[in-house]
Design a protein around this motif. Sequence first.
Motif, PDB file in Angstrom:
ATOM      1  N   LEU A   1     -11.748  -5.643  28.088  1.00 51.92           N
ATOM      2  CA  LEU A   1     -12.396  -6.828  27.515  1.00 51.92           C
ATOM      3  C   LEU A   1     -13.654  -7.201  28.277  1.00 51.92           C
ATOM      4  O   LEU A   1     -14.657  -7.599  27.675  1.00 51.92           O
ATOM      5  CB  LEU A   1     -11.426  -8.007  27.492  1.00 51.92           C
ATOM      6  CG  LEU A   1     -10.137  -7.808  26.692  1.00 51.92           C
ATOM      7  CD1 LEU A   1      -9.283  -9.070  26.757  1.00 51.92           C
ATOM      8  CD2 LEU A   1     -10.439  -7.414  25.253  1.00 51.92           C
TER       9      LEU A   1
ATOM     10  N   THR B   1     -10.929  -7.464  33.138  1.00 54.83           N
ATOM     11  CA  THR B   1      -9.907  -8.041  32.271  1.00 54.83           C
ATOM     12  C   THR B   1      -9.611  -7.032  31.178  1.00 54.83           C
ATOM     13  O   THR B   1     -10.517  -6.584  30.476  1.00 54.83           O
ATOM     14  CB  THR B   1     -10.377  -9.374  31.648  1.00 54.83           C
ATOM     15  OG1 THR B   1     -10.701 -10.287  32.699  1.00 54.83           O
ATOM     16  CG2 THR B   1      -9.291  -9.979  30.772  1.00 54.83           C
TER      17      THR B   1
ATOM     18  N   ARG C   1      -6.562  -5.698  28.070  1.00 53.46           N
ATOM     19  CA  ARG C   1      -5.562  -6.214  27.130  1.00 53.46           C
ATOM     20  C   ARG C   1      -4.682  -5.065  26.642  1.00 53.46           C
ATOM     21  O   ARG C   1      -5.182  -4.029  26.205  1.00 53.46           O
ATOM     22  CB  ARG C   1      -6.263  -6.847  25.936  1.00 53.46           C
ATOM     23  CG  ARG C   1      -5.344  -7.417  24.892  1.00 53.46           C
ATOM     24  CD  ARG C   1      -6.179  -8.055  23.759  1.00 53.46           C
ATOM     25  NE  ARG C   1      -5.340  -8.675  22.780  1.00 53.46           N
ATOM     26  CZ  ARG C   1      -4.859  -8.049  21.692  1.00 53.46           C
ATOM     27  NH1 ARG C   1      -5.152  -6.790  21.462  1.00 53.46           N
ATOM     28  NH2 ARG C   1      -4.093  -8.708  20.844  1.00 53.46           N
TER      29      ARG C   1
ATOM     30  N   ALA D   1      -6.043  -1.617  34.990  1.00 54.15           N
ATOM     31  CA  ALA D   1      -6.957  -2.743  35.210  1.00 54.15           C
ATOM     32  C   ALA D   1      -7.610  -2.671  36.586  1.00 54.15           C
ATOM     33  O   ALA D   1      -8.816  -2.909  36.733  1.00 54.15           O
ATOM     34  CB  ALA D   1      -6.225  -4.066  35.033  1.00 54.15           C
TER      35      ALA D   1
ATOM     36  N   LEU E   1      -2.502  -9.747  28.882  1.00 56.02           N
ATOM     37  CA  LEU E   1      -3.803  -9.643  29.537  1.00 56.02           C
ATOM     38  C   LEU E   1      -3.607  -9.362  31.019  1.00 56.02           C
ATOM     39  O   LEU E   1      -2.685  -9.903  31.639  1.00 56.02           O
ATOM     40  CB  LEU E   1      -4.591 -10.941  29.373  1.00 56.02           C
ATOM     41  CG  LEU E   1      -4.890 -11.371  27.941  1.00 56.02           C
ATOM     42  CD1 LEU E   1      -5.615 -12.707  27.931  1.00 56.02           C
ATOM     43  CD2 LEU E   1      -5.685 -10.316  27.211  1.00 56.02           C
TER      44      LEU E   1
ATOM     45  N   GLU F   1      -5.808  -9.439  34.624  1.00 59.17           N
ATOM     46  CA  GLU F   1      -7.032  -9.839  35.318  1.00 59.17           C
ATOM     47  C   GLU F   1      -6.973  -9.240  36.719  1.00 59.17           C
ATOM     48  O   GLU F   1      -6.145  -9.648  37.540  1.00 59.17           O
ATOM     49  CB  GLU F   1      -7.140 -11.357  35.369  1.00 59.17           C
ATOM     50  CG  GLU F   1      -7.252 -11.964  33.982  1.00 59.17           C
ATOM     51  CD  GLU F   1      -7.098 -13.472  33.984  1.00 59.17           C
ATOM     52  OE1 GLU F   1      -6.610 -14.047  34.989  1.00 59.17           O
ATOM     53  OE2 GLU F   1      -7.458 -14.074  32.965  1.00 59.17           O
TER      54      GLU F   1
ATOM     55  N   LEU G   1      -1.016 -10.814  35.557  1.00 62.00           N
ATOM     56  CA  LEU G   1      -0.679 -10.500  34.173  1.00 62.00           C
ATOM     57  C   LEU G   1      -0.160 -11.752  33.494  1.00 62.00           C
ATOM     58  O   LEU G   1       0.604 -12.508  34.089  1.00 62.00           O
ATOM     59  CB  LEU G   1       0.394  -9.408  34.116  1.00 62.00           C
ATOM     60  CG  LEU G   1       0.037  -8.079  34.763  1.00 62.00           C
ATOM     61  CD1 LEU G   1       1.264  -7.194  34.865  1.00 62.00           C
ATOM     62  CD2 LEU G   1      -1.054  -7.384  33.990  1.00 62.00           C
TER      63      LEU G   1
ATOM     64  N   GLU H   1      -0.800 -13.091  26.277  1.00 60.01           N
ATOM     65  CA  GLU H   1      -1.999 -13.644  25.637  1.00 60.01           C
ATOM     66  C   GLU H   1      -1.691 -15.041  25.111  1.00 60.01           C
ATOM     67  O   GLU H   1      -0.685 -15.265  24.453  1.00 60.01           O
ATOM     68  CB  GLU H   1      -2.451 -12.725  24.499  1.00 60.01           C
ATOM     69  CG  GLU H   1      -3.815 -13.040  23.976  1.00 60.01           C
ATOM     70  CD  GLU H   1      -4.318 -11.947  23.055  1.00 60.01           C
ATOM     71  OE1 GLU H   1      -5.442 -11.457  23.288  1.00 60.01           O
ATOM     72  OE2 GLU H   1      -3.605 -11.588  22.101  1.00 60.01           O
TER      73      GLU H   1
END
Length: 136
Positions: A25, A33, A35, A61, A95, A97, A114, A117
């Motif tokens: 993302l 980030t 998904r 990630a 998601l 990060e 984590l 969403e």
Amino acid sequence: MSIAAMQARVREGVPLAGAWGIEVLSYGEGLATLRLPAREDMLRPGGTVSGPALMGLADVAMWVALLSLSEGRDESLTASLAITFLRRPPATAVLAEARVIKRGRTLSYGEVTLRAEGAAEPCAHVTTSWAATGSK
């Protein structure tokens, strides 16, 4: 590097990320980030996202966060990954990060949060270290 180019790099480097539909993302300056879309084959009994799916998302990630510091040329390998599951994520997209905390010559260290969403609270926290392979 555009988001599309980073997405292609991730799917080339980790074909499983493509098979799972993991999306980049955003990324930049040691942050990323990603998904993981909602998928029935990622669920465990009870309708929650499986631990292996969450660990895989976190690992990818962190690699993207590292790639963001090297113009997409990082060849580091995961040396360790520790995950703490905080709450059961529902059967929705998740998601990740990621943040590089320290990038060293031979070892880098970071963390990934984590969350389902749309959720405010994290479902898992990850710490991870990566070993340089000499081809940065």
